[in-house]
Scaffold this active site. Structure first.
Site, PDB file in Angstrom:
ATOM      1  N   ASP A 184       0.844  -1.189   0.156  1.00  0.00           N
ATOM      2  CA  ASP A 184       0.090   0.069  -0.087  1.00  0.00           C
ATOM      3  C   ASP A 184       0.769   1.465  -0.036  1.00  0.00           C
ATOM      4  OD1 ASP A 184      -2.565   1.214   0.547  1.00  0.00           O
ATOM      5  OD2 ASP A 184      -1.579   2.021   2.361  1.00  0.00           O
ATOM      6  N   GLU A 194       1.180  -0.406  -5.170  1.00  0.00           N
ATOM      7  CA  GLU A 194      -0.047   0.652  -5.523  1.00  0.00           C
ATOM      8  C   GLU A 194       1.082   1.881  -5.424  1.00  0.00           C
ATOM      9  OE1 GLU A 194      -3.538   3.276  -3.629  1.00  0.00           O
ATOM     10  OE2 GLU A 194      -1.718   2.547  -2.182  1.00  0.00           O
TER      11      GLU A 194
END
Length: 731
Positions: free
Chosen positions: A409, A462
């Site tokens: 993330d 990401e």
């Protein structure tokens, strides 16, 4: 009279002594054996012979819970028990201070060097046998603490009772507590260097946690699980290559489906194994991706502010239950990816922040150690022990839980020191630049470590910027990820889809620009949870027009996405066109499946997945420019896009045609690269999906008429607001 000086007595009874193992337990003093015990909960303490159970001696109270006695007629150490009484209660225990150290020299060496690949094997709370006793070994890194105690119901949460042994220069504190086991609740009481008691801390390497909002760690025995997924584990690498179909169903477990008959509770891991896994299989997804399952205190963070990186959240069951869910995925031949958050952690007092009274895991300077976007703390990637902690955690999920992939993330927030910071609010790197060199090195080392341990897994980033080489090998300077989320494609195409069709010709480039860089990384096309929250609405409500046009727009968009180069990711609920914006506190609106347009959307996504997996031209060269050719990417006036996808040599090509206006294009001539019959294999405007059923059920035969730079062409009907796939069929 005690054999101890008063300063030692005071240090023991106030919990300030830095080496209680040198005082408590059995010791030689002036040729005699002396036994001391710190038991403030007892009125009387008696020493018993472990073999016979007979009384040896009653310990005398020294001061405020400290007991001591010379052992009569004994010259050598012996096995004993302590019998305590308080009023009418009597109980017998083994003395924690009668046990030697557990941690070995190799563990100490690797911990000190910061290279312990299986850090969780040394730190944390482990059920084990030690010195002929069964109990729990606790070990925690707190190098700047004056002392650390393990506390829980077993000692009345009294930090004076079980002060831990410091292990030299490693900064690790350890203790073995007999007769404890799986399910024991505990925390660490830490005194900083000044002797100040800090808020109780959860175990950074704890394997379990209490159900929030409670915050203690829970002993979980990870040994002995009988895995039954060997067949999957030996072949899963084939599911993670860039030339295989990868279609990911992203799920937030707490809100996927709830049980209204039971107060609207979430499903358990085992219920999800029986419900979610078959559903994902039915829908044709190859992978399930979970929002973070590492324990997190605040449900509204969706798991993206974790405290217990080594503990699957107790919201849905035990670690064993989570393993059962993983096994169910593998039995269905579905890979499991979990979101992983090494970029920051919350400021909750029981967490990692100022763990031993210093900025241990985080940077001391808030310009480096505080994240303004999320009110969180940033890991100090320049500290060897922190790198060891994070890299070992990545390996932990693969080793202990057999997960198949990590999606990392917020990578962009890690790569740049000035991320979301104004001028003067960040510290440049050693070269004066904005790149976070330590974070870059960490990500490279992490990828090297997990792929070296098992190259059948996958990692994905990401990453929302144009940072080069995210999915390139570290040997060539890349970050080493297997895949990268294509955030640019997502942002551009969603902005285009939000335009009224009459205006789309002015924004045509938003749908085509992604092809300028589509093969610079191994991309995943993500329509994730971030696109259906914070007032953005659902995907359906972001589409323009009346209800019919909204559904048609979304169907056309999905068709465009599945025909576009790149692996696929879709957030839960989008597959049946959830109307309301996603709410993490309630279930998806499964009742919508009773309505034809929503059922049709679900049917389409299922068929897209099936077509994608069955058609090599749509995936074999997903990440190679040879797999894509524009037929006509410049028809802005009609808002029509056409291209071909090509697999390996000998694979029949696929023609994709998308019409982003509500006007059907009849007699539309499109160039094709080869002669033969082009069969219509998918049409998002089909009646079974809720469309107008305009299309080419009989396909089209090529003609020797050049068009769009191709030697041949076909004449077709392009349905309104639709995407159509044709495959060359010369059989």
């Amino acid at each position: 009279m005690s054999t101890l000086d008063q300063s030692t007595v005071d240090a023991i009874v106030t919990g300030q002594h830095i080496d209680p193992f040198s005082v408590l337990g059995l010791h030689e003093a002036e040729g005699k054996l002396v036994l001391r015990a710190m038991r403030p909960e007892a009125h009387n303490v008696t020493v018993l012979d472990a073999k016979t159970g007979k009384k040896i001696v009653a310990l005398e109270p020294v001061h405020d819970g400290l007991f001591e006695a010379v052992i009569p007629r004994r010259k050598k150490r012996f096995d004993y028990r302590l019998q305590m009484t308080r009023d009418a209660d009597t109980w017998i225990e083994r003395d924690a201070y009668s046990f030697g150290a557990v941690m070995g020299e190799m563990d100490e060496y690797l911990l000190g060097e910061g290279t312990h690949g299986m850090l969780w094997k040394a730190l944390g709370a482990h059920v084990m046998d030690h010195d002929k006793a069964t109990g729990v070994h606790f070990a925690v890194w707190a190098p700047n603490a004056k002392r650390v105690s393990v506390v829980g119901d077993f000692n009345g949460w009294d930090g004076r009772r079980h002060v831990m042994r410091r292990r030299g220069a490693t900064g690790v504190h350890e203790i073995f507590l007999p007769d404890l086991g799986d399910g024991t609740t505990y925390k660490y009481e830490v005194l900083d260097a000044n002797g100040t008691v800090l808020p109780l801390k959860a175990d950074p390497v704890g394997f379990g946690a209490e159900l929030p909002p409670r915050t203690a760690s829970v002993v979980r025995d990870l040994a002995g699980y009988n895995w039954s997924d060997a067949g999957w584990m030996t072949k899963r690498g084939a599911y993670h290559k860039i030339d295989t179909p990868i279609s990911i169903y992203e799920v937030h477990l707490e809100s996927w489906k709830r049980v209204p008959e039971d107060g609207g509770r979430s499903l358990t891991y085992r219920e999800l194994a029986a419900d979610l896994v078959p559903y994902a299989k039915y829908m044709g997804f190859t992978h399930i991706e979970l929002t973070p399952v590492s324990e997190y205190p605040f449900g509204g963070s969706w798991g993206y502010q974790p405290v217990g990186l080594f503990a699957p959240t107790s919201r849905f069951g035990t670690p064993e239950d989570f393993r059962a869910f993983v096994e169910a995925c593998h039995e269905a031949e579905i890979g499991l990816i979990i979101d992983w958050v090494p970029g920051h952690f919350p400021t909750d007092t029981h967490g990692l922040g100022a763990f031993d009274g210093t900025a241990l895991y985080e940077h001391a300077d808030p310009k480096e150690g505080y994240h303004p976007d999320w009110n969180t703390l940033v890991y100090n990637y320049g500290r060897t022990e922190v790198l060891n902690f994070l890299i070992a955690n990545a390996r932990f999920w693969f080793e202990e839980y057999h997960i198949d992939g990590l999606r990392v993330d917020a990578v962009a927030s890690m790569l740049y020191r000035d991320y979301s910071r104004k001028e003067g609010e960040w510290v440049p790197n050693e070269h004066g630049g904005r790149e976070n060199l330590e974070a870059i090195a960490f990500l490279q080392r992490m990828n090297e470590a997990v792929y070296a341990a098992d190259d059948s897994i996958m990692t994905a980033a990401e990453e929302s910027t144009a940072f080069p080489g995210v999915s390139a090998p570290t040997s060539s300077g890349g970050l080493g990820f297997g895949f990268k989320w294509n955030m640019g494609w997502m942002n551009d195409t969603l902005r285009y889809m939000g335009e009224d069709p009459i205006n789309r010709k002015y924004h045509h480039d938003k749908m085509t620009f992604g092809l300028h860089y589509a093969f610079s990384e191994n991309f995943i096309l993500p329509l994730s949870h971030d696109e259906v929250v914070h007032g953005k609405g659902s995907l359906l409500t972001r589409m323009p027009g009346d209800d019919w046009q909204r559904f048609a727009n979304l169907r056309a968009y999905f068709g465009f996405m599945w025909g576009h180069p790149g692996k696929k990711l879709l957030f839960m609920g989008c597959e049946f066109a959830q109307v309301d914006e996603w709410n993490n506190e309630s279930s998806l609106d499964w009742h919508l499946m009773d309505q034809t347009p929503h059922a049709g959307m679900q049917h389409l996504v299922r068929d897209l997945n099936k077509t994608y997996a069955a058609t090599p031209a749509l995936y074999e060269r997903d990440c190679k420019p040879e797999g894509f050719r524009w037929i006509d990417g410049g028809n802005a006036a009609d808002s029509v896009f056409s291209w071909t996808r090509q697999g390996y040599d000998g694979t029949p090509p696929v023609l994709v045609v998308t019409n982003m206006t509500p006007v059907a294009r009849e007699g539309y001539r499109i160039g094709v690269p080869a002669s033969g019959h082009w069969a219509e294999i998918l049409n998002t405007d089909a009646a079974i999906y809720g469309g107008s059923n305009t299309g080419n059920p009989n396909g089209a035969d090529s003609q020797d008429t050049s068009e769009h730079g191709c030697p041949y062409s076909i004449e077709i009907i392009v349905p309104p607001l639709a995407t159509v796939y044709f495959k060359l069929n010369n059989a």
